[in-house]
Scaffold this motif. Structure first.
Motif, PDB file in Angstrom:
ATOM      1  N   PHE A 129       0.817  -1.215   0.000  1.00  0.00           N
ATOM      2  CA  PHE A 129       0.000   0.000   0.000  1.00  0.00           C
ATOM      3  C   PHE A 129       0.852   1.266   0.000  1.00  0.00           C
ATOM      4  CE2 PHE A 129      -3.401  -2.855   0.945  1.00  0.00           C
ATOM      5  CZ  PHE A 129      -4.571  -2.192   0.637  1.00  0.00           C
ATOM      6  N   GLY A 130       2.174   1.130   0.147  1.00  0.00           N
ATOM      7  CA  GLY A 130       3.019   2.312   0.221  1.00  0.00           C
ATOM      8  C   GLY A 130       2.757   3.122   1.467  1.00  0.00           C
ATOM      9  N   ARG A 177      -1.881   4.228  -4.293  1.00  0.00           N
ATOM     10  CA  ARG A 177      -0.931   4.305  -3.189  1.00  0.00           C
ATOM     11  C   ARG A 177      -0.697   5.754  -2.743  1.00  0.00           C
ATOM     12  NH1 ARG A 177       3.632   0.553  -2.875  1.00  0.00           N
ATOM     13  NH2 ARG A 177       4.881   2.458  -3.079  1.00  0.00           N
TER      14      ARG A 177
END
Length: 477
Positions: A129-130, A177
């Motif tokens: 997901f960053g 993201r």
């Protein structure tokens, strides 16, 4: 993190470590082999090779994902004693990269506890997901905020079906993201039931399949492009064949020109395709009786293949027939053909030989444009006629073409051919010698059709680089 199981399901036995190690080794070797094929073998840039490269890329992504899952499976197994550990060096072209964004970070897991509202994300899921681990894991209510707008309803429906109806989750959605990049995730999960059969929590494994889907899309697009090009090629080939059949003379077997004359020509011809039947070129042959009693014999070849070449051949052969019927002599006729090709919309080069035979005098008048000279076979020997001046059609504006004459005798045999009959590589000289060596056999033939059959038997190889035409004319007594 290990997946949860329903309370009434038996727990499966863990796989043997040696089995997992063997699978990892096989996967790495196979991945290295596919990568070598992709890197070294496919260098062309046509549609076929683009499709093959896309398939190799897709295979590499599948093997990368398989290697990732096996590595994670191995990490979840009990550690062996130190003396049992035997790390194998990965083969060339295959390296494991533990950094964020690598193969090992493509799969993450999560659990959402409905009783305590606790959320547990694996480190890999934060990387997917960053999202920084310090920011905390996202609840099921917060998760849609990072989901692509068009996919939010799909995710909500999957989670609702899982929590309310106990249905397992198996679907894909896109996320945006924190760095703005869009990734495609494949989510698999199921509810975890408590002792009373109520949903206590939900666990899920999320896999980043962005590269895999991109590779699949590349395969589809390259395959569709290849199919379109193949369809176009088949259509053009069919049109070229139909045009060639419509333009070339309809007669088969022997033809006598002119009819009823004891000194008439016995004529036969044959078209020989190239080894690749898809290459329909601009080769032609023709023979017809002219209004003044003479006979026209011609063969020629235009550069190129396909509809363009056959279309230009049809134009040129039609003009040649018309000018010959109008009484224009071979040398002057070649000059007009050169001018026609020089001013055509589709530039091309061509070679041709044009002969006019007078049965009253048995004199052959002929001209050529960069073409192999007719071969004369007489008394068991053969020779090429001395060619008059003449350059390729379409090569030089305003070029002049000479004209030659030769006295023929009863029983003489003339062979006209395009260079595809005898050419092998850069030169057709060895093929011409081979053709002249047929003189003893051609001396025994009694019809032009037998002469054509003799030539085709000698030169009808299946590895012909170009298509060809051969025309045989036997002088009557």
């Amino acid at each position: 993190m290990p997946s949860h199981l329903f309370a009434d399901r038996p727990s499966p036995q863990p796989p043997e470590r040696e089995t997992v190690d063997a699978l990892i080794t096989q996967t790495r070797r196979l991945r290295g082999g596919v990568d070598a094929v992709r890197r070294d073998a496919l260098v062309d840039d046509d549609a076929q090779c683009r499709w093959q490269r896309a398939l190799c890329d897709l295979a590499v992504h599948h093997l990368d994902d398989l290697g990732t899952h096996l590595d994670q499976l191995k990490e979840g197994l009990p550690e062996p004693a130190p003396e049992e550990v035997a790390e194998e060096e990965p083969p060339p072209g295959f390296e494991l990269d533990p950094m964020p964004g690598s193969l090992l970070s493509r799969v993450g897991s999560a659990e959402w506890n409905l009783l305590t509202d606790a959320v547990d994300w694996s480190e890999e899921l934060f990387q997917i997901f960053g999202r920084a681990p310090e920011s905390g894991a996202m609840s099921l209510d917060e998760l849609p905020s990072m989901v692509f707008a068009d996919d939010q309803a799909l995710l909500t429906a999957m989670v609702t079906d899982c929590l309310v109806d106990g249905k397992p989750i198996d679907g894909e959605f896109r996320i945006v993201r924190t760095d703005g990049r869009v990734r495609t995730l494949h989510m698999m999960g199921e509810p975890v039931l408590d002792a009373d059969g109520c949903t206590a929590s939900m666990w899920a494994v999320l896999r980043d399949v962005s590269e895999l889907r991109r590779s699949e899309r590349a395969v589809r697009e390259s395959r569709d492009s290849l199919r379109r090009e193949q369809h176009i090629a088949r259509t053009e080939h069919r049109l070229a064949v139909e045009l060639q059949e419509a333009v070339l003379p309809p007669w088969r077997g022997s033809l006598r020109l002119p009819q009823g004359n004891p000194a008439a020509l016995d004529v036969a011809a044959h078209y020989l395709p190239s080894a690749s039947s898809a290459l329909i070129g601009g080769d032609w042959y023709d023979a017809l009786e002219l209004p003044d009693g003479r006979s026209l014999l011609t063969v020629g070849d235009l550069t190129g293949h396909g509809v363009t070449a056959t279309g230009a051949m049809a134009m040129l052969l039609g003009a040649l027939r018309g000018m010959a019927v109008a009484g224009i002599r071979p040398g002057e006729l070649m000059g007009h053909l050169n001018q026609l090709l020089d001013h055509s919309v589709q530039p091309a080069l061509g070679s041709a030989v044009c002969c006019q035979y007078d049965p009253a005098t048995r004199i052959l008048s002929w001209a050529q444009a960069g073409h192999p000279a007719p071969l004369l076979f007489r008394g068991g020997t053969g020779c090429a006629l001395t060619p008059p001046d003449g350059v390729l059609l379409g090569a030089t504006s305003g070029a002049g073409y000479g004209q030659a004459e030769v006295q023929l005798n009863p029983g003489d045999l003339l062979v006209l051919h395009t260079d595809g009959l005898t050419r092998r590589g850069a030169s057709d000289e060895p093929g011409c010698r081979r053709l002249l060596e047929l003189a003893p056999r051609l001396d025994t033939v009694r019809t032009a059709q037998d002469g054509v059959r003799t030539v085709v038997e000698e030169f009808g190889e299946t590895d012909r680089e170009d298509d060809a035409c051969v025309l045989v004319a036997r002088i009557g007594s």
